[in-house]
Motif scaffolding. Structure first.
Motif, PDB file in Angstrom:
ATOM      1  N   GLU A 158       0.803  -1.312   0.047  1.00  0.00           N
ATOM      2  CA  GLU A 158      -0.116   0.050  -0.100  1.00  0.00           C
ATOM      3  C   GLU A 158       0.875   1.437  -0.026  1.00  0.00           C
ATOM      4  N   THR A 159       1.973   1.224   0.660  1.00  0.00           N
ATOM      5  CA  THR A 159       2.591   2.549   0.868  1.00  0.00           C
ATOM      6  C   THR A 159       4.006   2.568   0.151  1.00  0.00           C
ATOM      7  N   THR A 160       4.887   1.612   0.106  1.00  0.00           N
ATOM      8  CA  THR A 160       5.909   1.876  -0.700  1.00  0.00           C
ATOM      9  C   THR A 160       5.918   1.199  -2.042  1.00  0.00           C
ATOM     10  N   GLY A 161       4.908   0.441  -2.371  1.00  0.00           N
ATOM     11  CA  GLY A 161       4.844  -0.109  -3.582  1.00  0.00           C
ATOM     12  C   GLY A 161       4.610   0.549  -4.770  1.00  0.00           C
ATOM     13  N   ARG A 162       5.521  -0.043  -5.619  1.00  0.00           N
ATOM     14  CA  ARG A 162       5.396   0.837  -7.077  1.00  0.00           C
ATOM     15  C   ARG A 162       5.320  -0.362  -8.364  1.00  0.00           C
ATOM     16  N   VAL A 163       4.502  -0.043  -9.448  1.00  0.00           N
ATOM     17  CA  VAL A 163       4.277  -0.729 -10.341  1.00  0.00           C
ATOM     18  C   VAL A 163       4.559  -0.442 -11.629  1.00  0.00           C
ATOM     19  N   GLY A 164       5.532  -1.192 -12.553  1.00  0.00           N
ATOM     20  CA  GLY A 164       5.831  -0.686 -13.598  1.00  0.00           C
ATOM     21  C   GLY A 164       5.811  -1.819 -14.777  1.00  0.00           C
ATOM     22  N   VAL A 165       4.905  -1.309 -15.790  1.00  0.00           N
ATOM     23  CA  VAL A 165       4.711  -2.575 -16.751  1.00  0.00           C
ATOM     24  C   VAL A 165       4.654  -1.913 -18.178  1.00  0.00           C
ATOM     25  N   VAL A 166       5.115  -2.716 -19.002  1.00  0.00           N
ATOM     26  CA  VAL A 166       5.081  -2.406 -20.541  1.00  0.00           C
ATOM     27  C   VAL A 166       3.685  -2.857 -20.993  1.00  0.00           C
ATOM     28  N   MET A 167       3.220  -1.970 -21.856  1.00  0.00           N
ATOM     29  CA  MET A 167       1.922  -2.194 -22.491  1.00  0.00           C
ATOM     30  C   MET A 167       1.828  -1.593 -23.979  1.00  0.00           C
ATOM     31  N   PRO A 168       0.949  -2.060 -24.844  1.00  0.00           N
ATOM     32  CA  PRO A 168       0.652  -1.472 -26.240  1.00  0.00           C
ATOM     33  C   PRO A 168      -0.215  -0.325 -25.750  1.00  0.00           C
ATOM     34  N   HIS A 169      -0.325   0.642 -26.754  1.00  0.00           N
ATOM     35  CA  HIS A 169      -0.983   1.793 -26.503  1.00  0.00           C
ATOM     36  C   HIS A 169      -2.396   1.696 -26.489  1.00  0.00           C
ATOM     37  N   GLY A 170      -2.921   0.423 -27.027  1.00  0.00           N
ATOM     38  CA  GLY A 170      -4.310   0.305 -27.030  1.00  0.00           C
ATOM     39  C   GLY A 170      -4.935   0.402 -25.586  1.00  0.00           C
TER      40      GLY A 170
END
Length: 495
Positions: A320-332
């Motif tokens: 909840e506090t420290t979490g980061r998400v990074g994801v590669v996605m198509p523009h769609g």
């Protein structure tokens, strides 16, 4: 040994398979043999140290407990296999199985190649492969520091070149990985997971990032899940050869059977990172309406497109506090409507999305369509709450032979723009804007980058969105045609 010499030797070993083995399949054969040679050479190295220190008083127990990182049962060392004249594949197969059995932490690390199958791998080719590796010493006396890990990355890159579009199943270009990890800024002691880890490149880069910042990378707790058996094995080897021992790579379907679960709940991580397969069909939508882990918190994505399933799974796995998400996605994912539009609106209303970073075209082996990095946080910095940072980095690249590339300078400029929220590249470079959620709501929760940091009319934006949608649909059609073609061939129909 120099880095260049080591890489040359390893690539020469791979080329020993050329002819009977398709270059796209080199990795399944080369990496297990490389790993076997490394384990054996490392065992020899520590054995000699133990003998020097203990002499005649050395016992097997002392050596196993105090010196050897891996156990090699008597008779199953590299030399035992290399000296085998007949049925070499049988001997190698048995050796790898016995080493896995003696080292529970290595379970599955050698993959599932049938080394004794001479129809698939002629014995002459196997002997040539073993001979190519036999002449190189891979122990710490001969291969310093990160050389072996770097050489492994080199082979991954070369195998990706040889595999073409199939490379997308296991390899993300390292400049893209470097940028994403730099943005997420892993710190010593953090827990990290990649739910579609491929060959483990994202996890390896978190190690490099902590090292570069002067931190102790050994305190990172790395986790990965991968559905493909061969790729799972490659990821394990990758981490071992980069000097890691405390990590967990598990094989399985992330949507149908997530492996990082405690007492019926998804484990929570500081950092969740992935380049998952785009627009995955048959991903398991039928099970998500009643998902026991509550991953469909913003809705069930379409059965024929799992992009938002990855996103919701990753957000559900972050602290909840420290979490980061990074994801590669198509523009769609930025503008598609229907169920995906409703999920996108929900994520925005929850204020989880921090940044959308549009990357140049043609960066990946598996697709030429434009992609974006999406950065999510459950708790965003105060100055970015109620806002989304849009960055158009589509012009930050140099043309390569097959794919476009981002230089270290490009990566630094994009990272600085993300950190500071200001354009450091001036005219003709990258552009960005921090946009209030109210404006995004006014645009129907459409996240098409061109709506917010350029002056196109709505019609022009619609043309851009339509073009991306067309390209995605065309690739999906080609994939479906390829599957149909294979089924027709299997049924006895010739193309």
């Amino acid at each position: 040994m120099t880095q260049q010499r080591l890489e040359s030797v390893l690539w020469g070993a791979a080329n020993a398979l050329r002819g009977p083995v398709d270059p796209g399949d080199f990795k399944a054969y080369v990496f297990p043999v490389l790993f076997f040679k490394w384990i054996s050479d490392t065992w020899d190295y520590w054995h000699q140290i133990a003998v020097d220190e203990w002499g005649d008083d050395l016992t097997d127990e002392i050596e196993a407990d105090d010196y050897q990182p891996f156990i090699i049962p008597p008779g199953w060392h590299w030399d035992d296999v290399h000296q085998t004249v007949n049925h070499t594949g049988v001997k190698l197969n048995d050796a790898l199985q016995r080493i896995e059995s003696a080292n529970p932490g290595l379970a599955g690390v050698f993959g599932d190649v049938k080394w004794a199958n001479t129809d698939r791998l002629p014995e002459t080719a196997l002997v040539a492969l073993l001979d190519a590796f036999h002449g190189v010493q891979l122990d710490p006396d001969h291969v310093e520091g990160d050389m072996l890990g770097a050489a492994y990355e080199y082979l991954l890159r070369e195998f990706a070149e040889a595999s073409g579009k199939k490379a997308g199943e296991f390899f993300t270009p390292r400049h893209v990985v470097h940028l994403l990890v730099k943005i997420l800024a892993p710190k010593p002691g953090e827990t990290i997971v990649d739910p579609a880890c491929g060959s483990g490149g994202m996890l390896v880069e978190t190690i490099n990032a902590v090292k570069a910042a002067g931190g102790d990378h050994r305190t990172l707790r790395l986790h990965g899940q991968e559905i493909n058996l061969t790729t799972t094995a490659i990821a394990k080897m990758n981490l071992y050869l980069h000097g890691l021992e405390d990590f967990t790579i598990r094989r399985g379907d992330t949507f149908r059977e997530p492996k990082f679960v405690t007492k019926g709940k998804l484990d929570q991580f500081d950092l969740v990172i992935a380049n998952p397969p785009f627009s995955l069909q048959n991903w398991g939508a039928d099970t998500w309406a009643n998902d026991p882990y509550n991953r469909a918190f913003c809705g069930v994505p379409p059965a024929k497109n799992g992009d938002f399933a990855w996103i919701q799974h990753m957000i559900s796995s972050v602290k909840e506090t420290t979490g980061r998400v990074g994801v590669v996605m198509p523009h769609g994912v930025l503008f598609r409507g229907g169920k995906e539009g409703a999920i996108r609106e929900c994520l925005l209303r929850k204020d989880y999305l921090e940044a959308v970073i549009g990357l140049p075209n043609n960066l990946f082996y598996s697709t030429s369509i434009p992609v974006a990095l999406l950065i999510f946080r459950k708790t965003k910095p105060a100055e970015r709450q109620g806002k989304v940072l849009f960055i158009d980095a589509s012009s930050r690249y140099r043309a390569g032979k097959n794919q476009n590339l981002m230089s270290d300078e490009d990566i630094d400029i994009i990272h600085s723009a993300y950190e500071r929220g200001e354009d450091l590249d001036g005219e003709g470079g990258l552009h960005l804007r921090l946009v209030d959620l109210a404006e995004i709501e006014g645009n129907g929760f459409d996240l098409n980058i061109g709506r917010y940091i350029q002056t196109e009319t709505a019609a022009e934006v619609d043309v851009e969105a339509a073009l991306v949608s067309y390209l995605e649909s065309r690739e999906a059609l080609r994939a479906a045609e390829a599957v149909l073609d294979e089924k027709l061939k299997a049924a006895g129909f010739n193309a």
